[in-house]
Design an enzyme around this catalytic site. Structure first.
Site, PDB file in Angstrom:
ATOM      1  N   HIS A 184       0.827  -1.205   0.000  1.00 44.08           N
ATOM      2  CA  HIS A 184       0.000   0.000   0.000  1.00 44.08           C
ATOM      3  C   HIS A 184       0.863   1.257   0.000  1.00 44.08           C
ATOM      4  CE1 HIS A 184      -3.520  -2.561   1.628  1.00 44.08           C
ATOM      5  NE2 HIS A 184      -3.545  -2.477   0.318  1.00 44.08           N
ATOM      6  N   GLU A 205      -5.025  -8.850   3.719  1.00 45.62           N
ATOM      7  CA  GLU A 205      -4.339  -9.893   4.504  1.00 45.62           C
ATOM      8  C   GLU A 205      -5.336 -10.643   5.386  1.00 45.62           C
ATOM      9  OE1 GLU A 205      -1.143  -8.631   7.223  1.00 45.62           O
ATOM     10  OE2 GLU A 205      -1.772 -10.294   8.521  1.00 45.62           O
ATOM     11  N   CYS A 225       4.055  -9.328  13.216  1.00 43.70           N
ATOM     12  CA  CYS A 225       5.357  -9.407  12.544  1.00 43.70           C
ATOM     13  C   CYS A 225       6.425  -8.658  13.340  1.00 43.70           C
ATOM     14  CB  CYS A 225       5.208  -8.816  11.151  1.00 43.70           C
ATOM     15  SG  CYS A 225       6.758  -8.521  10.368  1.00 43.70           S
ATOM     16  N   SER A 256      -1.811   2.352   4.201  1.00 43.65           N
ATOM     17  CA  SER A 256      -0.948   1.262   4.681  1.00 43.65           C
ATOM     18  C   SER A 256      -1.213   1.008   6.161  1.00 43.65           C
ATOM     19  CB  SER A 256       0.523   1.655   4.452  1.00 43.65           C
ATOM     20  OG  SER A 256       1.353   0.931   5.326  1.00 43.65           O
ATOM     21  N   ASN A 315       0.448  -0.820   8.470  1.00 45.69           N
ATOM     22  CA  ASN A 315       1.554  -0.674   9.432  1.00 45.69           C
ATOM     23  C   ASN A 315       1.961   0.782   9.588  1.00 45.69           C
ATOM     24  OD1 ASN A 315       4.443  -0.241   8.161  1.00 45.69           O
ATOM     25  ND2 ASN A 315       3.243  -1.384   6.676  1.00 45.69           N
ATOM     26  N   SER A 318       6.462  -0.298   3.924  1.00 48.60           N
ATOM     27  CA  SER A 318       6.328  -0.266   2.461  1.00 48.60           C
ATOM     28  C   SER A 318       6.767   1.085   1.899  1.00 48.60           C
ATOM     29  CB  SER A 318       4.880  -0.568   2.066  1.00 48.60           C
ATOM     30  OG  SER A 318       3.992   0.268   2.776  1.00 48.60           O
TER      31      SER A 318
HETATM   32 FE1  F3S Z   1       6.072  -8.062   8.242  1.00 50.33          FE
HETATM   33 FE2  F3S Z   1       6.783  -6.817   6.094  1.00 50.33          FE
HETATM   34 FE3  F3S Z   1       5.868  -9.228   5.956  1.00 50.33          FE
HETATM   35  S1  F3S Z   1       5.688  -5.931   7.814  1.00 50.33           S
HETATM   36  S2  F3S Z   1       4.354  -9.280   7.572  1.00 50.33           S
HETATM   37  S3  F3S Z   1       7.793  -8.637   6.945  1.00 50.33           S
HETATM   38  S4  F3S Z   1       5.474  -7.628   4.496  1.00 50.33           S
END
Ligand code: F3S
Length: 285
Positions: A40, A124, A193, A221, A223, A265
């Site tokens: 994103h 996701e 993650c 995005s 995150n 990202s």
């Molecule tokens: Fe983590 Fe990046 Fe994968 S934030 S879930 S390593 S795409």
């Protein structure tokens, strides 16, 4: 004005891996279509477009013979449709997302109703629920979840990879605090993650040292928005900007030091452009 970058910033390994896979596929096949945005971030998407990687909204829109699955992954139903259409798949699903998918599948196989802490509309989360075979739900509020009558007695809880540990812990605790009498088994797996949580810890640390913070990244995005949330929670004025053009000079009025962090990202180029703009605004004061 002092300007400092967070110690953990920018592309994570999952995003780097997805971009490398797509660039390689575009070179081999001439053009590739991705099912949804691979990440994103508009800068990344436009850069990939120039290399022959185009985004489509659904399999019906695919014109070529090769389709790529984004870092967010898809459910098994989508994989089956790709096979049925005899398309070649380039799978850029992040290994950490794949882990969450496996956890959901195993929980469901063991008879647990799968509860995903996350945004039900995020690709996701849709994909992870797909691996639970329809035996689950996504939610961000544990108490609202407990108002649903038909929740089975054995449940498994996992998280969207980009959520914060603090929010996930609060979510799980509210289910246990208010609903334990309804359940026979509650299994919890931490699928957040590591790359996301490391950036959040570094962002909180950064916010503690400055009186203004910029989070660089895509407005949609997940995150990146989490970084905005954790910085704002510290009480420091924080702005999310996707490009340097979005910076309003008035935000710097009266500020002595600025911290910069960025989503997983966000390309280095966008971070450097924000740094450059802040430096020139600072020099002109
Ligand atoms: Fe983590 Fe990046 Fe994968 S934030 S879930 S390593 S795409």
């Amino acid at each position: 004005m002092e300007i400092e970058k967070a110690r953990e910033i920018g592309f994570c390994f999952g995003v780097r891996r997805a971009i490398n896979l797509l660039e390689g596929a575009a070179q081999r096949h001439g053009a590739v279509e991705t099912l949804g945005a691979v990440v994103h971030n508009q800068t990344v998407i436009k850069d990939l477009e120039r290399q022959g990687v185009n985004v489509v909204g659904s399999l019906d829109e695919v014109k070529g013979a090769v389709v790529a699955i984004s870092s967010h992954g898809v459910g098994p139903q989508v994989l089956q449709s790709i096979q049925d259409r005899k398309l070649q798949a380039i799978d850029a699903t992040c290994p950490r997302v794949r882990h969450a998918q496996r956890v959901a599948r195993e929980m469901s196989h063991h008879g647990l109703y799968v509860i995903v802490f996350g945004d039900a509309n995020h690709p996701e989360v849709k994909g992870v629920l797909g691996w639970a075979g329809g035996n689950g739900v996504a939610c961000v509020n544990g108490e609202i979840l407990l108002n649903i009558d038909k929740i089975p007695q054995n449940i498994g809880i996992l998280s969207q990879t980009t959520q914060s540990h603090e929010n996930f812990a609060r979510f799980a605790a509210s289910i246990v605090d208010h609903g334990l009498h309804r359940f026979k088994e509650v299994r919890l797996v931490n699928t957040i993650c590591h790359a996301t949580s490391k950036r959040q810890v570094a962002a909180i640390d950064l916010a503690g040292r400055h009186d203004l913070v910029f989070v660089v990244g895509g407005h949609s995005s997940s995150n990146t928005r989490r970084l905005l949330e954790v910085c704002r929670k510290t009480g420091v004025e924080t702005h999310l900007v996707e490009t340097a053009d979005e910076i309003e000079p008035a935000w710097l009025d009266g500020k002595l030091s600025v911290g910069i962090t960025a989503g997983t990202s966000t390309p280095d180029q966008a971070i450097n452009e924000v740094l450059g703009k802040l430096q020139s605004l600072s020099d002109s004061r």
